[in-house]
Motif scaffolding. Structure first.
Motif, PDB file in Angstrom:
ATOM      1  N   ARG A  14      22.976  60.085  55.304  1.00  0.00           N
ATOM      2  CA  ARG A  14      22.229  60.753  56.357  1.00  0.00           C
ATOM      3  C   ARG A  14      20.758  60.862  55.960  1.00  0.00           C
ATOM      4  N   ASN A  15      20.497  61.150  54.689  1.00  0.00           N
ATOM      5  CA  ASN A  15      19.114  61.247  54.219  1.00  0.00           C
ATOM      6  C   ASN A  15      18.439  59.880  54.196  1.00  0.00           C
ATOM      7  N   GLN A  16      19.183  58.813  53.985  1.00  0.00           N
ATOM      8  CA  GLN A  16      18.603  57.477  53.920  1.00  0.00           C
ATOM      9  C   GLN A  16      18.161  56.988  55.290  1.00  0.00           C
ATOM     10  N   ILE A  17      18.889  57.362  56.341  1.00  0.00           N
ATOM     11  CA  ILE A  17      18.575  56.818  57.659  1.00  0.00           C
ATOM     12  C   ILE A  17      17.779  57.781  58.525  1.00  0.00           C
ATOM     13  N   SER A  18      17.470  58.963  58.028  1.00  0.00           N
ATOM     14  CA  SER A  18      16.727  59.906  58.853  1.00  0.00           C
ATOM     15  C   SER A  18      15.283  59.447  58.990  1.00  0.00           C
ATOM     16  N   LEU A  19      14.701  59.734  60.124  1.00  0.00           N
ATOM     17  CA  LEU A  19      13.317  59.360  60.365  1.00  0.00           C
ATOM     18  C   LEU A  19      12.398  60.294  59.588  1.00  0.00           C
ATOM     19  N   PRO A  20      11.281  59.773  59.140  1.00  0.00           N
ATOM     20  CA  PRO A  20      10.359  60.652  58.410  1.00  0.00           C
ATOM     21  C   PRO A  20       9.824  61.742  59.329  1.00  0.00           C
ATOM     22  N   ARG A  21       9.718  62.918  58.816  1.00  0.00           N
ATOM     23  CA  ARG A  21       9.226  64.041  59.610  1.00  0.00           C
ATOM     24  C   ARG A  21       7.715  63.967  59.714  1.00  0.00           C
ATOM     25  N   LEU A  22       7.236  64.194  60.920  1.00  0.00           N
ATOM     26  CA  LEU A  22       5.790  64.194  61.114  1.00  0.00           C
ATOM     27  C   LEU A  22       5.236  65.520  60.612  1.00  0.00           C
ATOM     28  N   ARG A  23       4.279  65.443  59.777  1.00  0.00           N
ATOM     29  CA  ARG A  23       3.695  66.659  59.217  1.00  0.00           C
ATOM     30  C   ARG A  23       2.437  67.021  59.970  1.00  0.00           C
ATOM     31  N   LEU A  24       2.055  68.248  59.864  1.00  0.00           N
ATOM     32  CA  LEU A  24       0.895  68.749  60.592  1.00  0.00           C
ATOM     33  C   LEU A  24      -0.375  68.005  60.180  1.00  0.00           C
ATOM     34  N   ARG A  25      -0.508  67.695  58.905  1.00  0.00           N
ATOM     35  CA  ARG A  25      -1.685  66.981  58.422  1.00  0.00           C
ATOM     36  C   ARG A  25      -1.769  65.595  59.059  1.00  0.00           C
ATOM     37  N   PHE A  26      -0.620  64.911  59.160  1.00  0.00           N
ATOM     38  CA  PHE A  26      -0.584  63.589  59.758  1.00  0.00           C
ATOM     39  C   PHE A  26      -0.920  63.652  61.243  1.00  0.00           C
ATOM     40  N   LEU A  27      -0.389  64.657  61.939  1.00  0.00           N
ATOM     41  CA  LEU A  27      -0.686  64.799  63.363  1.00  0.00           C
ATOM     42  C   LEU A  27      -2.162  65.119  63.587  1.00  0.00           C
ATOM     43  N   GLY A  28      -2.733  65.955  62.729  1.00  0.00           N
ATOM     44  CA  GLY A  28      -4.153  66.273  62.838  1.00  0.00           C
ATOM     45  C   GLY A  28      -5.031  65.067  62.590  1.00  0.00           C
TER      46      GLY A  28
ATOM     47  N   ALA B 245      33.154  62.796  49.424  1.00  0.00           N
ATOM     48  CA  ALA B 245      32.892  62.377  50.799  1.00  0.00           C
ATOM     49  C   ALA B 245      31.691  63.116  51.385  1.00  0.00           C
ATOM     50  N   ALA B 246      31.586  64.413  51.125  1.00  0.00           N
ATOM     51  CA  ALA B 246      30.471  65.190  51.673  1.00  0.00           C
ATOM     52  C   ALA B 246      29.141  64.738  51.061  1.00  0.00           C
ATOM     53  N   ALA B 247      29.141  64.479  49.759  1.00  0.00           N
ATOM     54  CA  ALA B 247      27.916  64.025  49.096  1.00  0.00           C
ATOM     55  C   ALA B 247      27.507  62.640  49.606  1.00  0.00           C
ATOM     56  N   GLU B 248      28.491  61.791  49.850  1.00  0.00           N
ATOM     57  CA  GLU B 248      28.194  60.452  50.363  1.00  0.00           C
ATOM     58  C   GLU B 248      27.627  60.540  51.776  1.00  0.00           C
ATOM     59  N   ASP B 249      28.170  61.425  52.591  1.00  0.00           N
ATOM     60  CA  ASP B 249      27.637  61.619  53.937  1.00  0.00           C
ATOM     61  C   ASP B 249      26.191  62.100  53.898  1.00  0.00           C
ATOM     62  N   ARG B 250      25.909  63.070  53.009  1.00  0.00           N
ATOM     63  CA  ARG B 250      24.535  63.564  52.878  1.00  0.00           C
ATOM     64  C   ARG B 250      23.605  62.458  52.412  1.00  0.00           C
ATOM     65  N   TYR B 251      24.041  61.646  51.462  1.00  0.00           N
ATOM     66  CA  TYR B 251      23.216  60.573  50.925  1.00  0.00           C
ATOM     67  C   TYR B 251      22.816  59.599  52.027  1.00  0.00           C
TER      68      TYR B 251
END
Length: 62
Positions: A30-44, A22-28
């Motif tokens: 959660r990782n699938q629907i998370s928004l991509p993190r904006l990186r410093l290079r992309f913001l620059g 159950a915990a592994a399925e929750d992590r899976y």
């Protein structure tokens, strides 16, 4: 449906998926629907593009 899609749909999947806890399925999921993190290079790059666009708009306008 084309022939390639028809063949691919009926090919057996040789990889056997292992059972997830159950915990592994929750992590899976959660990782699938998370928004991509904006990186410093992309913001620059975004800031540089916006600045150049505003600069060109100012030069063309005057």
């Amino acid at each position: 449906m084309d022939l390639q899609s028809l063949v691919a749909a009926h090919m057996p999947n040789r990889r056997r998926q292992r059972q997830m806890g159950a915990a592994a399925e929750d992590r899976y999921y959660r990782n699938q629907i998370s928004l991509p993190r904006l990186r410093l290079r992309f913001l620059g790059l975004t800031a540089a593009t916006a600045g150049l666009t505003l600069l060109l708009a100012g030069v063309i306008h005057t």
